[in-house]
Design a protein around this motif. Structure first.
Motif, PDB file in Angstrom:
ATOM      1  N   ASP A  44       0.418  -0.762  -1.365  1.00  0.00           N
ATOM      2  CA  ASP A  44       1.619   0.063  -1.481  1.00  0.00           C
ATOM      3  C   ASP A  44       1.407   1.427  -0.824  1.00  0.00           C
ATOM      4  O   ASP A  44       2.255   1.931  -0.096  1.00  0.00           O
TER       5      ASP A  44
ATOM      6  N   SER B 221       6.395  -7.457  -1.071  1.00  0.00           N
ATOM      7  CA  SER B 221       7.692  -8.098  -1.274  1.00  0.00           C
ATOM      8  C   SER B 221       8.593  -7.874  -0.069  1.00  0.00           C
ATOM      9  O   SER B 221       8.423  -6.917   0.689  1.00  0.00           O
TER      10      SER B 221
ATOM     11  N   GLY C 263      11.522  -6.912  -0.143  1.00  0.00           N
ATOM     12  CA  GLY C 263      12.281  -5.683  -0.374  1.00  0.00           C
ATOM     13  C   GLY C 263      11.668  -4.481   0.321  1.00  0.00           C
ATOM     14  O   GLY C 263      12.354  -3.523   0.663  1.00  0.00           O
ATOM     15  N   LYS C 264      10.372  -4.541   0.553  1.00  0.00           N
ATOM     16  CA  LYS C 264       9.709  -3.402   1.196  1.00  0.00           C
ATOM     17  C   LYS C 264      10.089  -3.264   2.664  1.00  0.00           C
ATOM     18  O   LYS C 264       9.829  -2.234   3.281  1.00  0.00           O
TER      19      LYS C 264
ATOM     20  N   PRO D  99      17.665  -0.149   0.311  1.00  0.00           N
ATOM     21  CA  PRO D  99      17.677  -1.190  -0.718  1.00  0.00           C
ATOM     22  C   PRO D  99      19.106  -1.620  -1.058  1.00  0.00           C
ATOM     23  O   PRO D  99      20.062  -0.886  -0.785  1.00  0.00           O
TER      24      PRO D  99
ATOM     25  N   ASP E 190      11.350  -1.510  -5.040  1.00  0.00           N
ATOM     26  CA  ASP E 190      10.400  -2.043  -4.061  1.00  0.00           C
ATOM     27  C   ASP E 190       9.600  -0.947  -3.360  1.00  0.00           C
ATOM     28  O   ASP E 190       8.591  -1.224  -2.729  1.00  0.00           O
ATOM     29  N   GLN E 191      10.094   0.267  -3.416  1.00  0.00           N
ATOM     30  CA  GLN E 191       9.361   1.375  -2.797  1.00  0.00           C
ATOM     31  C   GLN E 191       9.206   2.495  -3.826  1.00  0.00           C
ATOM     32  O   GLN E 191       9.811   3.568  -3.706  1.00  0.00           O
TER      33      GLN E 191
END
Lengths: 173, 841
Positions: free
Chosen positions: B510, B534, B536-537, B542, B650-651
């Protein structure tokens, strides 16, 4: 009291660029009076500087990435991305403002010359950001430095733009 | 084009010009301005003669740097040049200013600097007298100011000249220091200043012994007997600085205090005859007259300068703590660094750490000194530079100490220093990067072994240190194309997400992504790791949950989004919010502010998703509304945090930043953030494994403690007015209480997890949702969190607690009395303080 000279150079001094920019300005203004006044003024301005100019960024580097790295030297008060004057897209530089002068100095010492987004970035103490300053000053709207760049740099829009325009003609005249 | 090409081209251009213009800036410059200059003055160029003053400075500063020159010869040359020009006032002032600065900035060179004076004394004792006087003057200043590091280094210079002193020499002051230490210790069982003094005594002895020789042995033994009581004692406060908890299957290295080790090592040396073989030695010159005849004269001896230890002792600008000896490589099968039983381990460590600390303003120079470590110690102290670790076994009858390991060990000891590192951690990051750039082939393998070592013990390491490590690791990789042998940790991917090793991998990736972007990081990893990143990253923006009509209040959420984006009038926004309130009330939702706050904050996040500046401007625009929400409802307050984190799930790094800014706006209170993270978000305790949760909580705590320290500092200003005192005291008391409350919320919450008493943890383990194994892992996380925040709380008490502030105030009033030393001009103490980390606390 005369300040003690360190036994090795300090990395938290303004770069020769900041100094030369100031000299150039003096030069254009001409007149010795002006010359005598300007230099201490610059020192004075940078004495408590909390802002840094950050250069050689990729055009694709985001504010978040910059924040992630620069916050390692202290809380960031403001971050202003440098934009192309016409396209309003990032053009490879930014201003980072900290809350304290010490944080800005530490950033010069510990972050200047390291990599962000896999590019070695440049930092310089700056007298402070003023509205409108965030735009490139080159003819093309980007940074002057980029217009004369000879290498292909995919992170900064390919070749320097000035090369194909004015100077190219010069070369074969 | 490379630099070399440029240079070649430049030179060619100068010779036969006009061979076609290259379109580079340099060239164009030359045409206008340099054309005439270039050939002109150069023809009549006279050879440059370096002024003596500059030559002396240059030679002094570069002593022992060269691998080809003998430092002894260099010292003699400098001594001669100095002696010949000593009568010039300007020259000798300049020389000694540089000289003293060298002693405090480049500790490796102290023995060599002393050698210069030692040799100069033979032909011109006045030089030595001057050096001693000037050093003593500076030493008194740093002693009065409690600058212990500088004091130690100046004292070391004296120790290296022990053979030139009449009587007991440096032992006079060591004895005085010990007496002061005893006074301090008997006044306070947790006194650390006295410990510092004893540490300084013990670190000075080896240098004095090497210089002074055998006549000192009786005195040293006597002193060592006395220091034993202080050094071998364990202070209650020492539990704060231990790097490992000692609970795991892998047995981490045991805890050693620096001072305890020093004492033991010196006692061992006593038994084996005081060798100190790593300290550089200098041969006694045989004095000769001009005809080359030897002269029988002994060197001129000097009285030891008078130094007064102030009473009370000034504890110095920074709070002191006992120091742990941290080593990655010590006491392993093959000795790549000196063992913990060898005094060399602490002599190296001390000199390296001081070099790092004192020269933080030029990491490139520090990097170079560290790579050249072997130049500054007796020859044969180390194995040849860059010797591979595997090859150490083949080294017979010689040292196997790898200079790279000694250096890496020392830098990591600073990253892992508890309770706080000396400098910002990023300094050590960039210093390691620098050493890697200077000597990649030598340093990189040592670094790799360091990383593996820490990873092996990561389960048991203090949680704050793990977070420092992951921060370094990701930042370091970002400077080196994100290259790491991930394959070797593949097995750890199969572990539960709650396992410390797996949690480390998740957090590390991350953090890498935060410095780069998901696609790039994925490309640097074996495919097996891709599940940790993921999809989503990859999204710059988002998803907005209200775009899904299944989300409650979807219509209102969408309306709010549009209104915020278009900066609609307040009344319009309020209307939408009212609609949510009405609907929510119909649905029987208790606090209608919760769903409306969720919609509002999520919309703000989404409108501002382009960048931090965008979201800040959105927040600023809705500031009054957000402020009033947080004043009206506890649940809605926490919902602000929940919505930010929910949108950026996700972030989470972005969420951490936004929450941080909301604290600055006072929209959130520190306690709200902590309550959300460690109550609402806690679950069964899974939240404690998430790196970003630790980051969010510890950032919040740091914000509070920094403010607290500033207030305490304001109270400790000299000459503060009575009415100001009352005001500051009030704030201090109030803020101190809320700081304690904050720590208590954290401690209570994580303690419940540690003891297995937290509700959800009991529920989930009871229902079988959590395996017994996972429950055990979670409890271990609770313990580690607890350790960290108990420490932080204690550290703050020792700095801003009632007792600590009162002790400082007493010192302040003692200082105000006439005992104050007159400031000497030109010594730079004040100038230095203004440059460095001059925080009072």
């Amino acid at each position: 009291m005369a300040p003690i000279r360190n036994t090795v150079d300090r990395l938290d001094r303004p770069s020769s660029y900041a100094a030369s920019k100031n000299r150039r300005r003096k030069h254009n203004r001409d007149g010795d009076e002006d010359r005598r006044e300007r230099s201490p003024e610059l020192d004075e301005k940078l004495k408590d500087a909390t802002t840094l100019y950050v250069g050689n960024l990729s055009f694709y580097t985001t504010e978040e990435q910059i924040h992630e790295l620069f916050a390692k030297c202290g809380e960031i008060k403001r971050l202003v991305m440098g934009l192309d004057r016409f396209q309003k897209t990032p053009c490879g530089f930014c201003f980072v403002e900290y809350y304290t002068h010490q944080d800005a100095l530490d950033c010069m010492k510990y972050i200047g010359g390291t990599k962000l987004d896999e590019r070695i970035i440049r930092t310089d103490l700056d007298e402070g950001f003023a509205e409108g300053r965030q735009y490139g000053r080159g003819k093309s709207g980007g940074q002057v430095r980029d217009e004369y760049r000879r290498e292909y740099d995919p992170g900064r829009g390919g070749y320097g733009r000035a090369l194909d325009e004015d100077t190219e003609g010069d070369m074969y005249r | 084009m490379t630099d070399a090409d440029f240079r070649r081209e430049d030179r060619r251009d100068r010779g036969g010009r006009n061979r076609g213009h290259h379109n580079n800036r340099k060239r164009r410059h030359q045409v206008g301005t340099d054309e005439d200059d270039y050939d002109g003055p150069r023809k009549h160029h006279r050879p440059y003669v370096e002024p003596t003053i500059a030559k002396l400075r240059r030679e002094l500063l570069s002593i022992a740097d060269s691998a080809v020159k003998l430092p002894e010869d260099e010292a003699r040359d400098i001594a001669r040049l100095l002696g010949d020009n000593f009568e010039e006032d300007e020259l000798s002032t300049e020389f000694f200013n540089t000289f003293i600065q060298l002693v405090v900035e480049q500790p490796f060179k102290i023995p060599f600097a002393a050698a210069i004076i030692f040799y100069a004394n033979d032909s011109k004792p006045e030089v030595a007298t001057e050096a001693l006087n000037r050093t003593a003057e500076r030493m008194q200043q740093v002693l009065n100011a409690g600058q212990w590091k500088e004091f130690k280094l100046l004292l070391r210079f004296f120790a290296c000249l022990q053979s030139l002193f009449e009587g007991d020499g440096v032992f006079t002051i060591l004895q005085q220091l010990f007496d002061s230490a005893v006074d301090l210790q008997s006044a306070n069982e947790n006194d650390v200043v006295g410990l510092e003094l004893v540490k300084i005594i013990l670190l000075t002895l080896p240098y004095a012994m090497v210089s002074g020789g055998s006549r000192l042995q009786a005195q040293v033994s006597e002193l060592l007997q006395k220091t034993d009581i202080v050094a071998s004692m364990r202070l209650p406060i020492e539990s704060l600085v231990q790097s490992y908890s000692g609970h795991s299957e892998e047995k981490p290295p045991p805890y050693h205090s620096v001072i305890g080790l020093l004492q033991e090592q010196l006692q061992d040396e006593e038994k084996t005859g005081w060798k100190f073989s790593c300290i550089p030695r200098f041969s006694r010159p045989v004095p000769r007259n001009l005809d080359g005849e030897t002269l029988p004269s002994a060197p001129t001896m000097h009285p030891f300068p008078t130094i007064t230890i102030p009473s009370p002792v000034n504890p110095g600008p920074k709070p002191l703590f006992p120091e742990a000896y941290f080593s990655l490589y010590a006491d392993q099968e093959v000795e790549s660094v000196p063992g913990t039983n060898n005094i060399a381990s602490l002599l190296f460590r001390d000199a390296i750490v001081d070099t790092i600390d004192q020269l933080d303003f030029n990491r490139t120079a520090v990097g170079k000194f560290l790579i050249d470590l072997d130049c500054y110690w007796q020859t044969e102290t180390f194995v040849k530079r860059g010797t591979a670790f595997d090859k150490l076994r083949d080294v017979a009858d010689k040292s196997t100490w790898k200079p790279e390991d000694v250096v890496v060990d020392a830098v990591f000891s600073q990253i892992f220093k508890l309770p706080n590192p000396e400098h910002k951690l990023v300094y050590y990051h960039s210093l390691i990067t620098e050493t890697c750039k200077i000597a990649p082939a030598a340093i990189a393998p040592s670094l790799g072994r360091a990383i593996r070592f820490v990873f092996k013990y990561v389960d048991d390491m203090d949680l704050e240190l793990v977070n420092r490590f992951v921060d370094w690791f990701s930042h370091h990789l970002s400077n080196f194309e994100f290259r790491w042998k991930w394959a070797e940790w593949m097995d750890d991917l199969n572990r539960s997400d709650l396992h410390p090793k797996k949690a480390f991998l998740i957090t590390a990736l991350d953090k890498e992504i935060r410095l780069s972007f998901a696609k790039r990081i994925r490309s640097t990893l074996p495919e097996e790791y891709h599940v940790l990143i993921s999809e989503g990253k990859d999204k710059d923006k988002p998803d907005f949950k209200y775009d899904d009509d299944a989300t409650p209040f979807a219509a209102e959420g969408k309306t709010l989004f549009t209104q915020i984006r278009k900066k609609a009038p307040d009344a319009d926004i309020q209307e939408t919010i009212n609609t949510i309130h009405t609907k929510a009330a119909e649905q029987g939702i208790g606090d209608v502010l919760v769903p409306s706050t969720d919609a509002l904050v999520t919309s703000i996040c989404c409108v501002g998703s382009k960048s931090l500046s965008h979201v800040l401007s959105c927040i600023n625009h809705s500031k009054d509304r957000l402020l009033s929400i947080s004043q009206n409802s506890e649940a809605a307050r926490r919902q602000i945090v929940a919505s930010v984190v929910g949108y950026w799930k996700d972030q989470p790094g972005v969420a951490v930043n936004i929450v941080d800014k909301l604290l600055n706006f006072s929209i959130l209170a520190p306690i709200t953030v902590v309550q959300w993270a460690l109550c609402d978000h806690l679950g069964a305790g899974e939240a404690l494994t998430e790196g970003w949760v630790f980051e969010m909580v510890s950032n919040t705590v740091t914000k509070v403690t920094n403010r607290m320290r500033q207030i305490a500092l304001a109270r400790l200003q000299k000459g503060i007015q009575q009415e100001q005192i009352i005001m500051v005291e009030e704030t201090l008391t109030k803020e101190r209480e809320s700081m304690r409350e904050l720590f208590n919320v954290i401690k209570d919450s994580v303690k419940a997890v540690a003891e297995g008493a937290a509700d959800t943890l009991i529920e989930k383990s009871g229902s079988g949702e959590l395996s017994a194994e996972d429950a055990e892992l979670i409890r271990a996380w609770g313990k580690r969190w607890y350790t960290v925040f108990v420490r932080k709380a204690q550290v703050e008490e020792s700095v801003v607690g009632e007792e600590a502030v009162e002790a400082r105030l007493r010192l302040l009033s003692a200082e105000a009395e006439p005992a104050a030393e007159p400031m000497h001009e030109g010594n730079g103490v004040a100038a230095e303080a203004a440059n460095g980390d001059d925080e009072m606390l």
